[in-house]
Motif scaffolding. Sequence first.
Motif, PDB file in Angstrom:
ATOM      1  N   ARG A 100      -4.216  10.826   2.822  1.00 16.31           N
ATOM      2  CA  ARG A 100      -2.807  11.160   2.592  1.00 16.31           C
ATOM      3  C   ARG A 100      -2.691  12.221   1.497  1.00 16.31           C
ATOM      4  NH1 ARG A 100       2.456   7.265   1.642  1.00 16.31           N
ATOM      5  NH2 ARG A 100       3.427   8.481   0.011  1.00 16.31           N
ATOM      6  N   ALA A 101      -3.458  12.076   0.425  1.00 10.42           N
ATOM      7  CA  ALA A 101      -3.425  13.055  -0.664  1.00 10.42           C
ATOM      8  C   ALA A 101      -3.931  14.417  -0.198  1.00 10.42           C
ATOM      9  CB  ALA A 101      -4.266  12.550  -1.835  1.00 10.42           C
ATOM     10  N   ILE A 102      -4.964  14.407   0.645  1.00 13.17           N
ATOM     11  CA  ILE A 102      -5.509  15.664   1.182  1.00 13.17           C
ATOM     12  C   ILE A 102      -4.447  16.409   1.981  1.00 13.17           C
ATOM     13  CG2 ILE A 102      -7.114  16.588   2.903  1.00 13.17           C
ATOM     14  CD1 ILE A 102      -9.159  14.508   1.940  1.00 13.17           C
ATOM     15  N   ASP A 103      -3.747  15.679   2.854  1.00 16.02           N
ATOM     16  CA  ASP A 103      -2.730  16.305   3.705  1.00 16.02           C
ATOM     17  C   ASP A 103      -1.527  16.797   2.897  1.00 16.02           C
ATOM     18  OD1 ASP A 103      -4.280  15.816   5.899  1.00 16.02           O
ATOM     19  OD2 ASP A 103      -3.234  13.983   6.493  1.00 16.02           O
TER      20      ASP A 103
ATOM     21  N   THR B 118       0.828  -1.204   0.000  1.00 19.78           N
ATOM     22  CA  THR B 118       0.000   0.000   0.000  1.00 19.78           C
ATOM     23  C   THR B 118       0.861   1.252   0.000  1.00 19.78           C
ATOM     24  OG1 THR B 118      -1.816  -1.154   1.118  1.00 19.78           O
ATOM     25  CG2 THR B 118      -1.817   1.247   1.227  1.00 19.78           C
ATOM     26  N   HIS B 119       1.968   1.225   0.725  1.00 17.72           N
ATOM     27  CA  HIS B 119       2.902   2.364   0.744  1.00 17.72           C
ATOM     28  C   HIS B 119       3.424   2.651  -0.661  1.00 17.72           C
ATOM     29  CE1 HIS B 119       5.880   5.132   2.381  1.00 17.72           C
ATOM     30  NE2 HIS B 119       6.798   4.518   1.654  1.00 17.72           N
ATOM     31  N   THR B 120       3.765   1.580  -1.389  1.00 18.77           N
ATOM     32  CA  THR B 120       4.246   1.739  -2.771  1.00 18.77           C
ATOM     33  C   THR B 120       3.166   2.355  -3.649  1.00 18.77           C
ATOM     34  OG1 THR B 120       5.723  -0.168  -2.539  1.00 18.77           O
ATOM     35  CG2 THR B 120       5.128   0.484  -4.777  1.00 18.77           C
ATOM     36  N   LEU B 121       1.939   1.878  -3.479  1.00 11.94           N
ATOM     37  CA  LEU B 121       0.826   2.402  -4.271  1.00 11.94           C
ATOM     38  C   LEU B 121       0.583   3.883  -3.960  1.00 11.94           C
ATOM     39  CD1 LEU B 121      -0.631   0.593  -6.263  1.00 11.94           C
ATOM     40  CD2 LEU B 121      -2.544   0.430  -4.665  1.00 11.94           C
ATOM     41  N   LEU B 122       0.670   4.235  -2.681  1.00 15.31           N
ATOM     42  CA  LEU B 122       0.455   5.627  -2.280  1.00 15.31           C
ATOM     43  C   LEU B 122       1.553   6.544  -2.821  1.00 15.31           C
ATOM     44  CD1 LEU B 122      -0.776   5.185   1.404  1.00 15.31           C
ATOM     45  CD2 LEU B 122      -2.136   5.640  -0.634  1.00 15.31           C
ATOM     46  N   ASN B 123       2.775   6.032  -2.905  1.00 20.06           N
ATOM     47  CA  ASN B 123       3.852   6.827  -3.506  1.00 20.06           C
ATOM     48  C   ASN B 123       3.572   7.084  -4.980  1.00 20.06           C
ATOM     49  OD1 ASN B 123       5.344   7.096  -1.172  1.00 20.06           O
ATOM     50  ND2 ASN B 123       6.673   5.338  -1.592  1.00 20.06           N
ATOM     51  N   GLU B 124       3.002   6.093  -5.651  1.00 17.27           N
ATOM     52  CA  GLU B 124       2.622   6.276  -7.056  1.00 17.27           C
ATOM     53  C   GLU B 124       1.515   7.325  -7.180  1.00 17.27           C
ATOM     54  OE1 GLU B 124       3.997   5.260  -9.734  1.00 17.27           O
ATOM     55  OE2 GLU B 124       5.420   3.808  -8.909  1.00 17.27           O
ATOM     56  N   VAL B 125       0.570   7.298  -6.227  1.00 18.75           N
ATOM     57  CA  VAL B 125      -0.485   8.310  -6.211  1.00 18.75           C
ATOM     58  C   VAL B 125       0.137   9.704  -6.079  1.00 18.75           C
ATOM     59  CG1 VAL B 125      -2.469   9.216  -4.934  1.00 18.75           C
ATOM     60  CG2 VAL B 125      -2.248   6.762  -5.293  1.00 18.75           C
ATOM     61  N   ASP B 126       1.115   9.836  -5.176  1.00 12.43           N
ATOM     62  CA  ASP B 126       1.794  11.124  -4.996  1.00 12.43           C
ATOM     63  C   ASP B 126       2.420  11.607  -6.306  1.00 12.43           C
ATOM     64  OD1 ASP B 126       1.106  10.930  -2.374  1.00 12.43           O
ATOM     65  OD2 ASP B 126       3.125  10.524  -1.627  1.00 12.43           O
TER      66      ASP B 126
ATOM     67  N   VAL C 203       1.597  10.823  -9.373  1.00 11.51           N
ATOM     68  CA  VAL C 203       0.570  11.165 -10.357  1.00 11.51           C
ATOM     69  C   VAL C 203      -0.071  12.506 -10.017  1.00 11.51           C
ATOM     70  CG1 VAL C 203      -1.658  10.477 -11.334  1.00 11.51           C
ATOM     71  CG2 VAL C 203       0.124   8.767 -10.962  1.00 11.51           C
ATOM     72  N   LEU C 204      -0.288  12.767  -8.734  1.00  9.66           N
ATOM     73  CA  LEU C 204      -0.944  14.007  -8.316  1.00  9.66           C
ATOM     74  C   LEU C 204      -0.118  15.245  -8.646  1.00  9.66           C
ATOM     75  CD1 LEU C 204      -2.565  13.011  -4.906  1.00  9.66           C
ATOM     76  CD2 LEU C 204      -3.755  14.023  -6.854  1.00  9.66           C
ATOM     77  N   LYS C 205       1.194  15.080  -8.796  1.00  9.20           N
ATOM     78  CA  LYS C 205       2.053  16.213  -9.115  1.00  9.20           C
ATOM     79  C   LYS C 205       1.815  16.725 -10.539  1.00  9.20           C
ATOM     80  CE  LYS C 205       5.698  14.645  -5.963  1.00  9.20           C
ATOM     81  NZ  LYS C 205       7.042  14.016  -5.880  1.00  9.20           N
ATOM     82  N   GLN C 206       1.200  15.880 -11.369  1.00 10.60           N
ATOM     83  CA  GLN C 206       1.060  16.260 -12.775  1.00 10.60           C
ATOM     84  C   GLN C 206      -0.324  15.992 -13.358  1.00 10.60           C
ATOM     85  OE1 GLN C 206       4.050  13.899 -14.714  1.00 10.60           O
ATOM     86  NE2 GLN C 206       3.443  12.029 -13.641  1.00 10.60           N
ATOM     87  N   THR C 207      -1.273  15.566 -12.513  1.00  8.88           N
ATOM     88  CA  THR C 207      -2.602  15.209 -13.003  1.00  8.88           C
ATOM     89  C   THR C 207      -3.680  15.843 -12.136  1.00  8.88           C
ATOM     90  OG1 THR C 207      -1.729  13.073 -13.756  1.00  8.88           O
ATOM     91  CG2 THR C 207      -4.118  13.261 -13.582  1.00  8.88           C
ATOM     92  N   ASP C 208      -4.762  16.235 -12.746  1.00  7.95           N
ATOM     93  CA  ASP C 208      -5.908  16.789 -12.028  1.00  7.95           C
ATOM     94  C   ASP C 208      -6.432  15.729 -11.055  1.00  7.95           C
ATOM     95  OD1 ASP C 208      -8.331  17.834 -11.198  1.00  7.95           O
ATOM     96  OD2 ASP C 208      -8.746  18.761 -13.138  1.00  7.95           O
ATOM     97  N   PRO C 209      -6.610  16.057  -9.755  1.00  9.79           N
ATOM     98  CA  PRO C 209      -7.059  15.059  -8.772  1.00  9.79           C
ATOM     99  C   PRO C 209      -8.349  14.337  -9.157  1.00  9.79           C
ATOM    100  CG  PRO C 209      -6.357  17.057  -7.653  1.00  9.79           C
ATOM    101  CD  PRO C 209      -6.353  17.362  -9.129  1.00  9.79           C
ATOM    102  N   ASN C 210      -9.264  15.034  -9.838  1.00  6.71           N
ATOM    103  CA  ASN C 210     -10.526  14.369 -10.177  1.00  6.71           C
ATOM    104  C   ASN C 210     -10.418  13.491 -11.424  1.00  6.71           C
ATOM    105  OD1 ASN C 210     -10.603  16.120 -12.347  1.00  6.71           O
ATOM    106  ND2 ASN C 210     -12.262  17.384 -11.528  1.00  6.71           N
ATOM    107  N   LYS C 211      -9.169  13.300 -11.889  1.00  5.96           N
ATOM    108  CA  LYS C 211      -8.916  12.364 -12.980  1.00  5.96           C
ATOM    109  C   LYS C 211      -8.167  11.120 -12.496  1.00  5.96           C
ATOM    110  CE  LYS C 211     -10.717  14.309 -16.631  1.00  5.96           C
ATOM    111  NZ  LYS C 211     -11.742  13.599 -17.442  1.00  5.96           N
ATOM    112  N   ILE C 212      -8.100  11.001 -11.168  1.00  5.30           N
ATOM    113  CA  ILE C 212      -7.425   9.852 -10.557  1.00  5.30           C
ATOM    114  C   ILE C 212      -8.456   9.025  -9.795  1.00  5.30           C
ATOM    115  CG2 ILE C 212      -5.626   9.094  -8.950  1.00  5.30           C
ATOM    116  CD1 ILE C 212      -4.277  11.810  -9.399  1.00  5.30           C
TER     117      ILE C 212
END
Length: 496
Positions: free
Chosen positions: A49-52, A14-22, A24-33
């Motif tokens: 985690r993304a909110i914080d 899950t930690h690995t997946l959350l790092n991938e989310v981080d 993606v969020l740097k370059q993608t609109d949040p409502n497209k994830i």
Amino acid sequence: MKTIVLGPPGTGKTHTLLNEVDNVLKQTDPNKIGYFSFTQKAAYEARDRAIDKFNLSEDDLPYFRTLHSLAFRRLGMKKENVMQRKHYADLGKKINMRLDYNEYDPEQTGLFTTNSEYLRIIQLAKLRGTTPEQQYNLKEHTQDLSVKELKILSNEIDAYKKEYGLIDFNDMITQFTGSDVCPQLDVVFIDEAQDLSHMQWDMATALMNHSNDSFIAGDDDQAIFRWAGADVDSFITQKGKILNLTQSYRIPRAVHDLAMGIVKRISNRIYKEWKPRTHEGMLSYYNEFQDIDMRTGNWLVLARTRYMLNDLENVLYSKGLYYKNKFKKNYEHDLYEAVIDWEEFRKGKPINYDQLKRIVSYASPNHYEKTRLNYLNKEALFFIEDTYNNKGLMTKAVWYEAFDAAPEKQVQYIRKMRKNGEILNKAPRILLSTIHGVKGGEADNVVLLSDLSNNTQKNYERYPDDENRLFYVGATRAKHHLHIVKPKDIYKSFRI
């Protein structure tokens, strides 16, 4: 592109997946994830985690949720549109059949549980994409059932839903998959994928087909919900770029060696190699549960079946050890809190009205004007304090003299716990659970019972992969010391 993240126990899937989310969020609109999971807990962990980290709000992340929740919202459903416990009870009365069903919240997922084997077969058939008759013919049920009665109930449920305009929990998924409400996303994450049913895989596939990139995370060796409809074969046959996580941050060497001996018995699996921590850890065997010294440390006590926990609970209670049975109400909890409240109050520390009321509930009417106190409002705390201090309750030297209305058995248990040095204002340090009930958990010490019930022994003989996966999960909850209790009957046991 599809990436499959294979995460053995404690490797940080899950930690690995959350790092991938981080990333993606740097370059993608949040409502497209989209981040979807079998349980609400995992989905909300990613969302929070993304909110914080990116200063977002819940509204910015509409697609961080369970699959059922996504279907519920995209279909524009309301809770009153969904079959609930009251509807099954009403239907049962109409057809003279008891239909016990655990109510759920459509915004979360959860395993379907029922005391009706007929109802369970019908729901499993939906999850697996078969008919009730085909599910019946698998002979996985534990009771003597009539296929005729099964067909009647299945037809009656369909008629009831049609008459009242209702859908059930699983209809949400099939309606989503068969409609045009699937959102177009840039990236889709599917966590806990080994626990998805055939029906949920259809939905997950639709989501991935409507996205540019996808990440699937899971571990087929930890797929322990086949009995509830999980389709591990669909996870095993996924094609894509494989990301193997090979270092466990939880499992010591001794536990790793034993766990690998179990996992090698699984016939249908993805081969993986992973490393334990450098810590050696410990492995111990016992003839009896009561021989284990559990006076210190944090513990998980795991059994295959819920009823097996009862005898273990009695042992812990008699020893005065601080524990919780995950499947039972802790009747001593209020008394624990009242003891702490009373001692704080007696030291002169301020406490609130609710704390005072809790104290009141365990002291007899001889100590104060109980009836009058029950009618006092929060502004009258000064009067309560005066009543306590001047009418005898607070002059008692110890709590168990003042609490003379408390059940004697509970009083003696708490006194024994305190003598053992247990800290009652913290969470119980010993948790009793089934292996299924603690998936994802961990503790320094894990006790694993090797006994099987008659039904689970039959399942072991018929579906050995199920039990091998389950005890692999149980063993790999241990961060330091795995304690194995030998079976009482070698003919009804898991071989560890």
